[in-house]
Design an enzyme around this catalytic site. Structure first.
Site, mmCIF file in Angstrom:
data_model
loop_
_atom_site.group_PDB
_atom_site.id
_atom_site.type_symbol
_atom_site.label_atom_id
_atom_site.label_comp_id
_atom_site.label_asym_id
_atom_site.label_seq_id
_atom_site.Cartn_x
_atom_site.Cartn_y
_atom_site.Cartn_z
ATOM 1 N N ASP A 268 -8.240 0.905 6.706
ATOM 2 C CA ASP A 268 -6.844 1.805 6.539
ATOM 3 C C ASP A 268 -6.842 2.868 7.771
ATOM 4 O O ASP A 268 -7.515 3.728 7.861
ATOM 5 C CB ASP A 268 -6.833 2.339 5.289
ATOM 6 C CG ASP A 268 -5.367 2.900 5.264
ATOM 7 O OD1 ASP A 268 -4.563 2.754 5.982
ATOM 8 O OD2 ASP A 268 -5.272 3.722 4.158
ATOM 9 N N HIS B 87 0.814 -1.180 -0.114
ATOM 10 C CA HIS B 87 0.043 -0.058 0.023
ATOM 11 C C HIS B 87 0.791 1.356 -0.047
ATOM 12 O O HIS B 87 1.702 1.410 0.837
ATOM 13 C CB HIS B 87 -0.869 -0.154 1.279
ATOM 14 C CG HIS B 87 -2.005 0.996 1.483
ATOM 15 N ND1 HIS B 87 -3.277 1.285 1.003
ATOM 16 C CD2 HIS B 87 -1.733 2.235 1.874
ATOM 17 C CE1 HIS B 87 -3.643 1.978 1.297
ATOM 18 N NE2 HIS B 87 -3.155 2.805 1.986
ATOM 19 N N MET C 270 -4.525 10.436 -1.723
ATOM 20 C CA MET C 270 -5.085 11.450 -0.571
ATOM 21 C C MET C 270 -4.858 12.894 -1.372
ATOM 22 O O MET C 270 -3.606 13.530 -0.900
ATOM 23 C CB MET C 270 -4.388 11.479 0.851
ATOM 24 C CG MET C 270 -5.202 10.209 1.602
ATOM 25 S SD MET C 270 -4.070 9.727 2.897
ATOM 26 C CE MET C 270 -3.082 8.483 2.123
HETATM 27 C C1 DX5 Z 1 -3.105 7.422 6.740
HETATM 28 C C2 DX5 Z 1 -2.641 6.167 5.774
HETATM 29 C C3 DX5 Z 1 -2.490 4.753 6.172
HETATM 30 C C4 DX5 Z 1 -1.378 4.575 7.040
HETATM 31 C C5 DX5 Z 1 -1.812 3.775 8.229
HETATM 32 O O1 DX5 Z 1 -3.306 8.484 6.152
HETATM 33 O O2 DX5 Z 1 -3.696 6.172 4.740
HETATM 34 O O3 DX5 Z 1 -2.268 4.056 5.118
HETATM 35 O O4 DX5 Z 1 -0.065 4.285 6.646
HETATM 36 O O5 DX5 Z 1 -0.773 3.877 9.164
HETATM 37 P P1 DX5 Z 1 -1.053 3.170 10.430
HETATM 38 O O6 DX5 Z 1 -1.194 1.572 10.099
HETATM 39 O O7 DX5 Z 1 0.257 3.443 11.422
HETATM 40 O O8 DX5 Z 1 -2.432 3.562 11.137
HETATM 41 ZN ZN ZN Z 2 -3.474 4.553 3.299
#
Ligand code: DX5
Ligand code: ZN
Length: 225
Positions: A176, A34, A69
């Site tokens: 996520d 990802h 994003m």
């Molecule tokens: C956050 C991202 C996630 C992030 C998750 O905006 O979209 O994919 O990497 O990180 P963890 O698993 O640390 O919450």
């Molecule tokens: Zn993500």
């Protein structure tokens, strides 16, 4: 219950050793990677562009999923597919034309996925849910790794599980953000088929292999994949 796929996010990886970190995830059994793309506009941080996808693509043959994003995703999608993205995840808040964009992603041979912020009602998905390959629910507000899981996410996952099942839809259901050994079992029980793990897999306490084993142990034996 469907077996749960754990997908590493490189957001918290050691980027000085990106190739190795990706290969470590593959050795630990990951079946996709990802990649979190942030533009400094839809969310404050700026992270990865297509060049990083090329670098990850060179390190592994695993499918890559790109989580956009970004504002104006229409302007970015084609470049990420050309750089090797098999799945493109678009925030429903960022486009008035999610359905058209999903069609365009599929027409280029990639899987179309839609995601939504914790504050966005699930009803926003109504017109597109039947025409995407994957629905992603954010467990945190997008922008940063390592944030605590928002508990109300579980009700949203259950509602989506129900919605997909009732309509006979086979889209993957991914969560996520905030997935770690304390939250992963409840996310699986709520009906997710995939989870993203960033800081739970890439941290300075343990190897990626040990971290993956720890997450799998937190699941019942028949749930890990
Ligand atoms: C956050 C991202 C996630 C992030 C998750 O905006 O979209 O994919 O990497 O990180 P963890 O698993 O640390 O919450
Ligand atoms: Zn993500």
């Amino acid at each position: 219950m469907t077996a749960l796929q754990i997908v590493p996010s490189i957001l918290s990886a050691d980027l000085g050793r990106l190739g190795n970190q990706v290969r470590e995830a593959q050795s630990a059994g990951a079946r996709a990677i990802h990649i979190d793309v942030m533009d400094g506009h839809f969310v404050p941080p700026i992270t990865f562009g297509p060049a990083i996808l090329h670098a990850v693509r060179a390190a592994t043959d695993l499918p890559l999923e790109v989580h956009l994003m970004v504002s104006n995703p229409e302007a970015q999608v084609d470049a990420f597919i050309a750089a090797g993205a098999q799945t493109v995840i678009v925030h429903i808040e960022t486009t008035s034309h999610m359905h058209r964009l999903a069609q365009s992603i599929r027409a280029q041979g990639a899987r179309a996925a839609v995601t939504l912020n914790p504050g966005t009602p699930l009803t926003a998905l109504e017109g597109v849910i039947a025409d995407v390959d994957q629905v992603q629910v954010m467990g945190v507000n997008p922008g940063w790794g390592g944030q605590p899981f928002i508990p109300a996410t579980l009700d949203r996952v259950r509602a989506l599980r129900d919605w997909l099942d009732r309509q006979g839809l086979h889209a993957a259901l991914e969560v996520d953000g905030g997935v770690n050994e304390s939250t992963i079992a409840s996310v699986a029980q709520a009906g997710a088929t995939m989870v993203i793990a960033g800081s739970a897999l890439y941290n300075d306490r343990e190897s990626v292999m040990d971290a993956m084993a720890r997450l799998r142990r937190a699941l019942a034996p028949d749930e890990a994949q």
